[in-house]
Design a protein around this motif. Structure first.
Motif, short mmCIF file in Angstrom:
data_model
loop_
_atom_site.label_atom_id
_atom_site.label_comp_id
_atom_site.label_asym_id
_atom_site.label_seq_id
_atom_site.Cartn_x
_atom_site.Cartn_y
_atom_site.Cartn_z
N ASP A 1 62.37 0.21 -38.55
CA ASP A 1 63.19 -0.51 -37.57
C ASP A 1 62.74 -0.21 -36.14
N ALA A 2 62.34 1.04 -35.88
CA ALA A 2 61.91 1.43 -34.54
C ALA A 2 60.63 0.70 -34.13
N TRP A 3 59.87 0.23 -35.10
CA TRP A 3 58.65 -0.55 -34.82
C TRP A 3 58.93 -2.05 -34.72
N THR A 4 60.09 -2.49 -35.22
CA THR A 4 60.29 -3.94 -35.37
C THR A 4 61.53 -4.49 -34.67
N LYS A 5 62.35 -3.65 -34.07
CA LYS A 5 63.54 -4.12 -33.35
C LYS A 5 63.34 -3.87 -31.87
N GLY B 1 54.37 -14.72 -37.29
CA GLY B 1 55.18 -14.52 -36.09
C GLY B 1 54.43 -13.67 -35.08
N ARG B 2 54.82 -13.80 -33.82
CA ARG B 2 54.13 -13.10 -32.75
C ARG B 2 55.00 -12.00 -32.16
N TRP B 3 54.32 -10.98 -31.63
CA TRP B 3 55.01 -9.96 -30.85
C TRP B 3 54.26 -9.82 -29.52
N ARG B 4 55.01 -9.41 -28.49
CA ARG B 4 54.43 -9.27 -27.15
C ARG B 4 55.23 -8.23 -26.38
#
Length: 161
Positions: free
Chosen positions: A30-34, A60-63
């Motif tokens: 969760d700490a990596w994805t929220k 999906g993208r992360w930024r």
């Protein structure tokens, strides 16, 4: 593995980073994805996550927009290739300060839990040995280590919990 970051070269193209955390795997995942958790730990001491966007799905993208203590800003971004909650995240990532083809890395994050301790292994695979070595020489080990120290605080489970 201990509670300090281990960083090693692997082959010609990879960096392997490993660290254990006193926390359940689901919480570390969760700490990596929220975004609300990423903002609390990502980056070295003195770094603020100004923007954190995460679209947690394959494709999906992360930024992340980071501001260092000296005011310098940096953008990191990626596209999720695989998501296996809570044990694996794979993304193709790039530092926008670098040429996209040069600074791109395949990032494979693996989380293994044993007796309430989660070991995180992150493998970064670059397109060339020159880029891999430049990343290692950039101070990345110190920055990631400090970020992981902050992550350890975010995921710390109070005694008796």
């Amino acid at each position: 593995m201990g509670r300090t970051l281990s960083v090693a070269k692997s082959g010609d193209l990879e960096i392997v980073m490993t660290r254990s955390f006193d926390a359940p795997r689901a919480l570390v995942f969760d700490a990596w994805t929220k975004p609300e958790l990423v903002r609390r730990w990502f980056g070295p001491h003195g770094t603020e996550v100004l923007e954190c966007e995460i679209d947690l799905r394959v494709g999906g993208r992360w930024r992340y927009l980071l501001r260092h203590g000296d005011g310098m800003e940096m953008v990191l971004r990626g596209v999720y290739q695989e998501i296996e909650r809570p044990e694996r995240l794979v993304s193709l990532e790039v530092n926008e300060d670098c040429d996209a083809s040069e600074g791109q890395a395949l990032a494979i994050l693996t989380l293994v839990e044993r007796d309430g301790i989660t070991t995180v292994t992150q493998v970064l695979k670059y397109g060339s040995q020159r880029i891999r070595d430049a990343v290692l020489e950039s101070g990345m080990e110190r920055g990631v280590g400090e970020g992981y120290d902050r992550l350890a605080e975010v995921v710390a489970v109070p005694a008796g919990a």
